[in-house]
Design an enzyme around this catalytic site. Structure first.
Site, mmCIF file in Angstrom:
data_model
loop_
_atom_site.group_PDB
_atom_site.id
_atom_site.type_symbol
_atom_site.label_atom_id
_atom_site.label_comp_id
_atom_site.label_asym_id
_atom_site.label_seq_id
_atom_site.Cartn_x
_atom_site.Cartn_y
_atom_site.Cartn_z
ATOM 1 N N SER A 176 -25.391 8.714 17.115
ATOM 2 C CA SER A 176 -24.434 7.900 17.875
ATOM 3 C C SER A 176 -23.607 6.970 17.000
ATOM 4 O O SER A 176 -22.530 6.525 17.406
ATOM 5 C CB SER A 176 -25.182 7.072 18.931
ATOM 6 O OG SER A 176 -26.153 6.238 18.320
ATOM 7 N N GLY A 204 -28.392 9.863 20.031
ATOM 8 C CA GLY A 204 -29.835 10.018 20.147
ATOM 9 C C GLY A 204 -30.443 11.045 19.224
ATOM 10 O O GLY A 204 -31.661 11.240 19.227
ATOM 11 N N ASN A 247 -32.615 7.212 14.207
ATOM 12 C CA ASN A 247 -33.376 7.411 15.443
ATOM 13 C C ASN A 247 -34.822 7.792 15.144
ATOM 14 O O ASN A 247 -35.732 7.453 15.917
ATOM 15 C CB ASN A 247 -32.708 8.470 16.324
ATOM 16 C CG ASN A 247 -31.445 7.950 16.974
ATOM 17 O OD1 ASN A 247 -31.425 6.844 17.517
ATOM 18 N ND2 ASN A 247 -30.372 8.720 16.913
ATOM 19 N N ASP A 265 -24.616 -4.096 22.654
ATOM 20 C CA ASP A 265 -26.011 -3.663 22.515
ATOM 21 C C ASP A 265 -26.639 -4.140 21.205
ATOM 22 O O ASP A 265 -27.845 -4.008 20.999
ATOM 23 C CB ASP A 265 -26.141 -2.141 22.644
ATOM 24 C CG ASP A 265 -25.393 -1.371 21.559
ATOM 25 O OD1 ASP A 265 -24.945 -1.981 20.568
ATOM 26 O OD2 ASP A 265 -25.262 -0.135 21.702
ATOM 27 N N HIS A 316 -24.691 -0.567 17.817
ATOM 28 C CA HIS A 316 -23.584 0.302 17.424
ATOM 29 C C HIS A 316 -22.362 -0.493 16.976
ATOM 30 O O HIS A 316 -22.075 -1.559 17.532
ATOM 31 C CB HIS A 316 -23.200 1.219 18.584
ATOM 32 C CG HIS A 316 -24.298 2.130 18.992
ATOM 33 N ND1 HIS A 316 -25.238 1.793 19.950
ATOM 34 C CD2 HIS A 316 -24.637 3.373 18.550
ATOM 35 C CE1 HIS A 316 -26.098 2.779 20.106
ATOM 36 N NE2 HIS A 316 -25.761 3.748 19.267
#
Length: 212
Positions: free
Chosen positions: A35, A72, A100, A181, A184
């Site tokens: 991502s 993800g 991840n 968040d 990112h």
């Protein structure tokens, strides 16, 4: 019937022109990642591959940068989709995977095996490669980080390919360069990532063009 030599050369030039144009087309670079490069939370055209292509073209590089980021994705996920995500005509690869894995506490040995398998596939195709390294989040614990963090340097050394040590360099730890968040990069953060990796990306394009 014999044709004048000049006539033959002109005809051959016309016939070969499309092939020459194809050979001289943009160097295709693929960013295989998660991502962080897929463009999560960003408007179209603001993702890392799109901005990197724009920056490279501004520096006079005839290049096409393909976004092969999947939100993800783990290293094993990138390996499983390599053939369908990396076009056969791609000459360069930026490998950005692993964060991840660390966030899910996947065994670093499994992560490394998957990354090695991806590099093997790229080597079989004769692709130029740039490894974009990662570091484990401190929440993963010191023991995990000690096992995870050295993966990328080891791979770069073993495969003889360049390493950009930390993909999020310049953005990590700076909330103003991230989305809400806290993970990112926002558009400004993407620009920082592009600016910092650009010298290595230029080298990658040159190596990919030479291989082409």
């Amino acid at each position: 019937m014999r044709f004048p030599r000049l006539f033959v050369l002109v005809v051959l030039g016309v016939l070969l022109a499309p092939l020459n144009a194809l050979a001289d087309g943009p160097v295709k670079i693929v960013v295989l990642g998660d991502s962080l490069v897929a463009g999560y939370g960003l408007a179209a055209g603001r993702d890392f591959p799109a901005r990197l292509e724009a920056a490279l073209r501004a520096r006079g590089k005839d290049v096409s940068v393909v976004n092969a980021g999947v939100t993800g994705d783990t290293a094993s996920g990138g390996l499983s989709r390599f053939e369908r995500s990396v076009p056969e005509d791609a000459k360069g690869l930026i490998l950005e995977l692993g964060i991840n894995d660390a966030m899910r506490r996947i065994d670093p040995q499994k992560t490394e095996r998957a990354l090695r398998a991806i590099l093997d596939k790229a080597r079989e195709r004769g692709m130029a490669v740039l490894i974009a390294g990662m570091v484990a989040p401190r929440s993963a614990g010191t023991d995990y980080a000690v096992r995870f963090d050295p993966i990328y340097g080891r791979l770069a050394e073993d495969y003889g390919v360049p390493l950009y040590p930390f993909f999020l360099d310049g953005v990590a730890g700076k909330p103003e360069l991230k989305l809400a968040d806290g993970i990112h990069p926002n558009p400004e953060g993407v620009e920082v990532l592009v600016t910092r990796i650009l010298p290595k990306a230029e080298e990658l394009v040159e190596r990919a063009a030479a291989a082409k």
